[in-house]
Design an enzyme around this catalytic site. Structure first.
Site, PDB file in Angstrom:
ATOM      1  N   LYS A 140      -9.882   2.444  -9.948  1.00  0.00           N
ATOM      2  CA  LYS A 140      -8.595   2.936 -10.440  1.00  0.00           C
ATOM      3  C   LYS A 140      -8.227   2.429 -11.842  1.00  0.00           C
ATOM      4  CE  LYS A 140      -6.299   4.069  -6.084  1.00  0.00           C
ATOM      5  NZ  LYS A 140      -5.043   3.943  -5.307  1.00  0.00           N
ATOM      6  N   ASP A 179       0.159   7.788  -6.938  1.00  0.00           N
ATOM      7  CA  ASP A 179       0.541   6.865  -5.870  1.00  0.00           C
ATOM      8  C   ASP A 179       2.017   6.497  -5.942  1.00  0.00           C
ATOM      9  OD1 ASP A 179      -1.948   6.657  -4.613  1.00  0.00           O
ATOM     10  OD2 ASP A 179      -2.626   5.070  -5.959  1.00  0.00           O
ATOM     11  N   ARG A 188      -1.199 -14.479  -0.431  1.00  0.00           N
ATOM     12  CA  ARG A 188      -1.807 -15.727   0.042  1.00  0.00           C
ATOM     13  C   ARG A 188      -2.432 -16.524  -1.094  1.00  0.00           C
ATOM     14  NH1 ARG A 188      -5.229 -13.270   4.906  1.00  0.00           N
ATOM     15  NH2 ARG A 188      -5.285 -11.552   3.396  1.00  0.00           N
ATOM     16  N   TYR A 217      -2.020   3.003   7.540  1.00  0.00           N
ATOM     17  CA  TYR A 217      -1.626   4.073   8.457  1.00  0.00           C
ATOM     18  C   TYR A 217      -2.653   4.339   9.547  1.00  0.00           C
ATOM     19  CZ  TYR A 217      -4.453   6.782   5.138  1.00  0.00           C
ATOM     20  OH  TYR A 217      -5.466   7.245   4.323  1.00  0.00           O
TER      21      TYR A 217
END
Length: 275
Positions: free
Chosen positions: A66, A102, A149, A213
């Site tokens: 991307k 997006d 994290r 999803y």
């Protein structure tokens, strides 16, 4: 002559994009064909040379290309530059443009649900998180914080977009009205049992948006719904980013109300699609 389209990324074994766009071509009687083109990073340059030689009429772009693919376009939209990543290549005349759909895919379900964003917490700091952040800014979020994290990655994202940084261990203490999961936690397979957020800190008045999803109901979404929070499905983001891609390529608008059950059947089975 059949116009050629495709998606590049690696791996691509389970991509739903060919189903979506070939269905769209059929529905509108367009002479087009869309296929998955598994392209590891070292093959990107050669693929983009073939893209122009054929030439292909349009391209979807997913992980890990991307950002890298932007160098192969003639021009990048302001939105693509703002996000720092694109997922769509399309032609306008002889100019190959790179765009990010997006952001539209992320925003549209929140707008349709009538949700006010308020203070938002983005869980994760990868490429998907960048589109989420730009979308939240466009929707007028009053505050945006990012957590991950790896503190250094969260700080890098926060620095690029002027966000707050929250320690991963303290993420549930941030007063978020909207929590967005932009991590792979909950994804079907070895991550399915994981949730990115403590269930005991979810409740009414909150909204959660899980970009994962598959499965249909992730642990995060299930626990949020049980606690009385509003849940937004990542499948809707996938639907609307694809609708915007198809519009850029063809000028036609795929009907989301028809596309959604098609995807639900492919992902979850016919019985659930009808339900």
């Amino acid at each position: 002559m059949t116009r050629q389209y495709g998606i590049i990324g690696h791996p691509l074994a389970h991509s739903l994009s060919p189903l979506v766009h070939n269905w769209g071509f059929s529905r509108f009687g367009i002479d087009g064909h869309y296929e998955a083109c598994d392209t590891p990073p070292e093959a990107l340059s050669a693929f983009m040379a073939r893209f122009r030689q054929i030439p292909m009429a349009g391209l979807s772009v997913t992980i890990p290309h991307k950002t890298a693919v932007m160098a192969y376009a003639d021009a990048v939209t302001d939105l693509g530059l703002e996000v720092g990543a694109v997922n769509t290549l399309y032609w306008r005349g002889n100019v190959l443009w790179a765009e990010n759909t997006d952001v539209e895919g992320f925003c549209r379900p929140l707008v349709e649900a009538g949700l006010s964003v308020g203070a938002a917490l983005v869980l994760g700091c990868g490429g998907a998180a960048r589109a989420v952040v730009v979308g939240l800014k466009r929707l007028g979020a009053s505050r945006i914080a990012v957590t991950g994290r790896t503190r250094e990655k969260a700080e890098a994202l926060a620095g690029a977009f002027d966000l707050e940084v929250v320690d991963w261990e303290a993420r549930a203490d941030y007063p978020a009205q909207l929590c967005v999961n932009a991590t792979p936690m909950g994804m079907l397979g070895r991550l399915e049992a994981l949730s990115p957020y403590p269930s005991e800190r979810l409740g009414p008045g909150q909204a959660v948006y899980d970009l994962v999803y598959n499965p249909r109901l992730t642990r995060f979404a299930a626990e949020a719904g049980h606690a009385g929070a509003t849940v937004v499905s990542g499948l809707d983001m996938f639907v609307y980013q694809a609708v915007e891609q198809f519009r850029l390529w063809t000028g036609r608008v795929l009907p989301a109300e028809e596309l959604r059950p098609l995807l639900m059947q492919a992902l979850y089975g016919e019985a659930l699609a009808r339900g």
